[in-house]
Design an enzyme around this catalytic site. Structure first.
Site, PDB file in Angstrom:
ATOM      1  CG  ASP A  82      -2.275   0.646   0.901  1.00 47.07           C
ATOM      2  OD1 ASP A  82      -2.280   1.821   0.504  1.00 47.07           O
ATOM      3  OD2 ASP A  82      -3.302  -0.035   1.008  1.00 47.07           O
ATOM      4  CG  HIS A  92      -5.045   1.586  -1.955  1.00 51.26           C
ATOM      5  ND1 HIS A  92      -5.025   2.143  -0.715  1.00 51.26           N
ATOM      6  CD2 HIS A  92      -6.340   1.560  -2.330  1.00 51.26           C
ATOM      7  CE1 HIS A  92      -6.270   2.462  -0.341  1.00 51.26           C
ATOM      8  NE2 HIS A  92      -7.074   2.117  -1.303  1.00 51.26           N
ATOM      9  CD  GLU A 109     -10.779   3.052  -0.749  1.00 54.86           C
ATOM     10  OE1 GLU A 109     -11.600   3.645  -0.076  1.00 54.86           O
ATOM     11  OE2 GLU A 109      -9.644   2.727  -0.309  1.00 54.86           O
TER      12      GLU A 109
HETATM   13  C1  ACM Z   1     -10.981  -1.058   1.538  1.00 55.85           C
HETATM   14  O1  ACM Z   1     -11.339  -0.848   2.713  1.00 55.85           O
HETATM   15  N1  ACM Z   1     -10.575  -0.049   0.777  1.00 55.85           N
HETATM   16  C2  ACM Z   1     -10.996  -2.396   0.983  1.00 55.85           C
END
Ligand code: ACM
Ligand code: ZN
Length: 673
Positions: free
Chosen positions: A180, A257, A313
């Site tokens: 991440d 991410h 996201e």
């Molecule tokens: C997440 O909480 N973005 C999977």
């Protein structure tokens, strides 16, 4: 499989004499029948393995190794292992029969004998096993825990300790969030900058790191914080977990991410500039080479059938204007950037499939054209589970509202700062994964999972405090489906287990000291505006609508969870502006409402608060006005805002305006006395 060492250790640890019987097992087995008496573990026994499965040595650890030679004929006790015959719903199924002079264990496979051993370990009190019959099998094939090792890095010893604990509750998947923005955590031999640069950052605390610009530094830089696991360490971890019946599912985030990758290899982003994007460039062929090369090394280390690719996201901000992305969109005949995400995820799914693996990703990956066998991990709405299922995909259910263990587990003022909302053990336990699904839909529910995101969790101690006992509720519902809920009974068993965990050195939250929800939540308010009609001069948000128009005068005050259905959220215009009609003019001496501040989700106290009164509902007279700057707080707070004095009025207007941070205003009740 060498379970001997593990079982010996867990038996020693569990023999700290915390009383247990078959009724206090966690997870609770499907069928338990207690009978009188107990089997004496300290006496010699004769072992008979008729199962065709090679594990008597492993199970012998449960029996203290007091194995008598079968030829000696001295043992009066017998331990027998048999194959579980007939229709068996799972290889993890088992049956146990404990008599005063014998124990008979049935299972269809090695893993079933391991589950039986885990139950025996919990059953044991000092040197005794209570006489009983247990028949057991899991409700779900996937019973997972996710640990985030990117936002804060945790050593291998921490992961092993969690594996020991999680396995004892029959959890069988450890999902590792390995990559991440906050740091890349797995050695990839082909791309050394992932671990000598993208794994290290300027600040140890995630929050300070974000406030200081989210910068990475070269390994060895003085003050650098971070770390990564070598492939050798991860192989060792995989083996350690497998011996305990846990499969490690690695997660490599894509296409979003991924700030840390794009700082190390900026040519993989749309603009080729570091610190500019979080998303890979899906129009660039080099991105596919990179991701395939990474996944190839991941598959070499992790034998898991499922490989997690994130997928959540993606902002997709740079894709619309990037020439390579535009070219791919033209080739695909689409104007929608989300089709690029689908294209990339499908490509990776097929790549994994060609290597005999299956892709799993967060619910943003849902699309018609995923690679066959892809699995969706649902973290948002149940409707998304239905959508994925309707397209034929299996789902693992992990909704934030119940399964995100980074929220406060007790009254926030008593807890360390947390990322999410109030999520006590009772709420996790209340989750009913199959509720609202048809029997056909239920067939595609692979399992459940609890997630421990670690943005606000810098230490091992803190992580264990957040994980236990809440992950036990996931273990319970994952193993037995928890269709019939009995929280009082579960809480009792969870308390017993937290004692056991603490005796083993795991720093579980002490349930005995739980404060619980705010007292006002349990005490309905009796006041003059009860049932009064409320005119909303600015609307409440449909997602945070509470109980609709009745919310502010129903007498019910909100708890620590702003999503508990008693709070109303306002985000439009000047935010909060309502008129309460008391029905007739009357004497009033006090008006107030509770307002919540919880800064993570941008819910703030107002900077200006006004109370006005009127007899006709047209002409209002201000009786109270206050203004003060909004100050961020690290913990959620609830405060009363209002007026007291002497007035006579029928209509009361309350207005609350945001300060410099903007955000939401949340109100639960307008109380008039
Ligand atoms: C997440 O909480 N973005 C999977
Ligand atoms: Zn691009």
């Amino acid at each position: 499989m060498n379970w001997k060492k593990y079982l010996t250790l867990s038996v020693i640890l569990s023999s700290v004499c915390l009383g247990a019987d078959a009724q206090s097992l966690l997870p609770q087995p499907r069928y338990v029948e207690m009978s009188k008496g107990s089997y004496d573990l300290s006496a010699p026994y004769q072992q008979i393995n008729e199962s065709g499965v090679q594990l008597p040595i492993a199970l012998a650890a449960v029996f203290d190794g007091r194995l008598a030679s079968s030829a000696s004929g001295t043992a009066s006790q017998r331990v027998v292992f048999r194959k579980l015959q007939g229709e068996v719903s799972s290889s993890e199924a088992y049956r146990l029969q404990v008599y005063k002079d014998s124990v008979v264990v049935y299972a269809p496979a090695e893993i079933g004998f391991l589950r039986a051993a885990q139950t025996l370990t919990q059953l044991r009190v000092a040197h005794k096993l209570p006489c009983c019959t247990i028949e057991d099998a899991p409700a779900f094939a996937w019973r997972g825990a996710m640990l985030d090792v990117s936002r804060h890095f945790f050593p291998l010893s921490y992961l092993k300790r969690q594996i020991d604990a999680l396995a004892s509750y029959k959890l069988n998947r450890l999902h590792l969030h390995l990559t991440d923005a906050a740091g890349w955590r797995m050695e990839i031999k082909r791309y050394p900058r992932l671990t000598n640069f993208a794994a290290w950052r300027t600040d140890s605390l995630w929050k300070s790191w974000c406030q200081n610009g989210c910068r990475y530094v070269t390994q060895g830089t003085p003050g650098a914080y971070g770390g990564y696991y070598t492939q050798q360490e991860l192989r060792e971890l995989v083996r350690y977990a497998a011996e305990r019946g846990i499969t490690i599912v690695p997660e490599i985030e894509m296409p979003a991410h991924s700030e840390e990758v794009l700082a190390a290899y900026p040519e993989l982003s749309c603009t080729h500039e570091p610190y500019k994007q979080a998303d890979f460039c899906p129009g660039n062929i080099a991105v596919y080479d990179f991701l395939e090369n990474v996944l190839t090394e991941v598959m070499e280390v992790f034998p898991s059938e499922y490989i997690h690719v994130g997928g959540d996201e993606a902002a997709r901000a740079s894709w619309a204007t990037c020439p390579l992305c535009r070219r791919l969109m033209d080739e695909l005949g689409t104007e929608k950037t989300e089709d690029l995400q689908t294209y990339l995820i499908r490509h990776m799914g097929k790549f994994l499939q060609s290597h005999g693996r299956r892709l799993v990703g967060w619910d943003e990956i849902i699309a018609d054209s995923l690679a066959p066998g892809s699995t969706v991990m649902v973290w948002r709405d149940k409707e998304l589970a239905r959508e994925a299922i309707s397209r034929g995909y299996e789902v693992v259910l992990s909704p934030g509202k119940f399964c995100y263990l980074d929220g406060y587990q007790d009254a926030p003022p008593s807890q360390p700062e947390a990322m999410g909302a109030y999520l006590p053990l009772e709420r996790v336990y209340s989750y009913a994964p199959l509720q609202g699904l048809t029997p056909e839909e239920c067939r595609l529910v692979k399992g459940v999972q609890g997630n421990l995101w670690a943005e606000y969790i810098p230490s091992e101690q803190h992580a264990e405090h957040m994980l236990y006992p809440r992950i036990l509720a996931i273990a319970e519902m994952g193993w037995n489906g928890a269709v019939q809920k009995n929280y009082a009974d579960f809480r009792q068993r969870a308390m017993h287990e937290t004692d056991r965990l603490r005796a083993k050195g795991i720093r579980a939250f002490d349930l005995r000291r739980e404060i619980g929800n705010r007292s006002d939540y349990f005490r309905p308010a009796r006041h003059k505006a009860l049932g009064a009609s409320v005119k909303y001069l600015l609307p409440y948000n449909n997602h945070y609508c509470g109980a609709g128009d009745a919310t502010l005068t129903d007498g019910l005050r909100g708890g620590w969870d702003f999503g508990d259905g008693r709070w109303q959220g306002f985000i439009r215009g000047k935010r909060f502006d309502v008129v309460v009609d008391l029905g007739c003019a009357q004497k009033i001496s006090r008006v107030h409402c509770n307002i919540m501040q919880t800064c993570g989700p941008e819910i703030f106290f107002p900077a200006r608060f006004v109370v006005s009164v009127s007899d006709d509902g047209e002409n209002f007279r201000v009786v109270h006005e206050e203004a003060s700057p909004v100050v961020r707080t690290s913990s959620p707070e609830i405060k009363k805002w209002g007026w007291s004095g002497r007035e006579r009025a029928r209509y009361i207007r309350l207005q609350a305006e945001p300060g410099e941070f903007g955000g939401w205003i949340f109100v639960d009740e307008v109380e008039v006395y």
